[in-house]
Write a protein that holds these residues in place. Structure first.
Motif, mmCIF file in Angstrom:
data_model
loop_
_atom_site.group_PDB
_atom_site.id
_atom_site.type_symbol
_atom_site.label_atom_id
_atom_site.label_comp_id
_atom_site.label_asym_id
_atom_site.label_seq_id
_atom_site.Cartn_x
_atom_site.Cartn_y
_atom_site.Cartn_z
ATOM 1 N N ASP A 84 0.817 -1.213 0.000
ATOM 2 C CA ASP A 84 0.000 0.000 0.000
ATOM 3 C C ASP A 84 0.853 1.267 0.000
ATOM 4 N N VAL A 85 2.153 1.115 0.066
ATOM 5 C CA VAL A 85 3.096 2.234 -0.037
ATOM 6 C C VAL A 85 4.081 1.882 -1.148
ATOM 7 N N PRO A 86 4.713 2.873 -1.744
ATOM 8 C CA PRO A 86 5.730 2.545 -2.751
ATOM 9 C C PRO A 86 6.817 1.678 -2.097
ATOM 10 N N ASP A 100 13.755 -6.150 -0.018
ATOM 11 C CA ASP A 100 12.630 -5.388 -0.546
ATOM 12 C C ASP A 100 11.716 -5.159 0.649
ATOM 13 N N TYR A 101 10.989 -4.049 0.629
ATOM 14 C CA TYR A 101 10.122 -3.749 1.764
ATOM 15 C C TYR A 101 8.854 -3.066 1.276
ATOM 16 N N GLY A 102 7.741 -3.523 1.814
ATOM 17 C CA GLY A 102 6.458 -2.899 1.544
ATOM 18 C C GLY A 102 5.561 -3.040 2.763
ATOM 19 N N VAL A 103 4.396 -2.412 2.714
ATOM 20 C CA VAL A 103 3.437 -2.452 3.819
ATOM 21 C C VAL A 103 2.056 -2.743 3.263
ATOM 22 N N LEU A 104 1.355 -3.638 3.922
ATOM 23 C CA LEU A 104 -0.042 -3.927 3.603
ATOM 24 C C LEU A 104 -0.872 -3.493 4.797
ATOM 25 N N ASN A 105 -1.799 -2.549 4.583
ATOM 26 C CA ASN A 105 -2.660 -2.064 5.657
ATOM 27 C C ASN A 105 -3.913 -2.931 5.736
ATOM 28 N N LEU A 106 -4.219 -3.413 6.924
ATOM 29 C CA LEU A 106 -5.404 -4.226 7.156
ATOM 30 C C LEU A 106 -6.450 -3.415 7.901
ATOM 31 N N ASP A 107 -7.657 -3.931 7.937
ATOM 32 C CA ASP A 107 -8.720 -3.274 8.691
ATOM 33 C C ASP A 107 -8.329 -3.174 10.163
ATOM 34 N N GLY A 108 -8.827 -2.157 10.820
ATOM 35 C CA GLY A 108 -8.589 -1.993 12.250
ATOM 36 C C GLY A 108 -7.231 -1.411 12.581
#
Length: 180
Positions: A27-29, A53-61
């Motif tokens: 969810d982020v570059p 490599d690094y990324g972020v996945l945003n979940l509910d809550g």
């Protein structure tokens, strides 16, 4: 999975699609540490991951899943332990077009065996459009012989939905009560 920040590790051989998979779901570059390939990797691709490599996945809550991709080359294996520290699970991507993807699977499962004692594994098989064999069923049969039964999926690392299925399978294996 009660923590708000969780860490999932993506690993596998060079060219399996780790960088691409993280990029497709983040969810982020994503942060990439690619460098020009200068060894036998050059035969597979022009650039390769040398640190992570690094990324972020945003979940509910408000929960987040931090996605870390390891370098695929064994000469960077010191990064594997560093990156897996604090991880909640491992996603192993296998490039079906490589000469011996079954051997790759065994190699990476052995390399991460200490981590996998306490963390679940999910396997994604990539590039089946280029080489359909071995099949997901073949991988499952080999793993069942050693009493391993991780979820295994045929995926396209460019597909957000395919990669999301891998991540969700891993999260469900940790907490079967999670809602989709």
């Amino acid at each position: 999975m009660k923590r708000l920040d969780n860490k999932i590790i993506f690993t596998g051989p060079v060219g399996a699609g780790k960088t691409t998979a993280i990029g497709s779901i983040s969810d982020v570059p994503p942060i990439k540490t690619d460098a020009a390939a200068s060894d036998m990797t050059l035969h597979r691709k022009s650039h390769t991951t040398v640190a992570l490599d690094y990324g972020v996945l945003n979940l509910d809550g408000g929960a987040k899943v931090h996605l870390y991709g390891t370098p695929g080359q064994e000469r960077f294996d010191f990064m594997w332990d560093i990156l897996s520290t604090g991880g909640i699970g491992l996603i192993l991507l296998l490039d079906n077009s490589r000469p011996n993807p079954m051997k790759d699977m065994q190699f990476f499962m052995n390399a991460f065996k200490d981590f996998l004692r306490d963390a679940p594994l999910v396997i994604g098989v990539t590039k089946t459009d280029l080489k359909p064999s071995p099949s997901v069923k073949n991988y499952a049969e080999i793993l069942a012989r050693v009493d391993q039964r991780p979820p295994i999926f045929e995926i396209d690392g460019r597909s957000r939905d395919d990669v999301k299925n891998l991540v969700m399978a891993l999260l469900f294996s940790i907490d079967p009560g999670l809602e989709g």
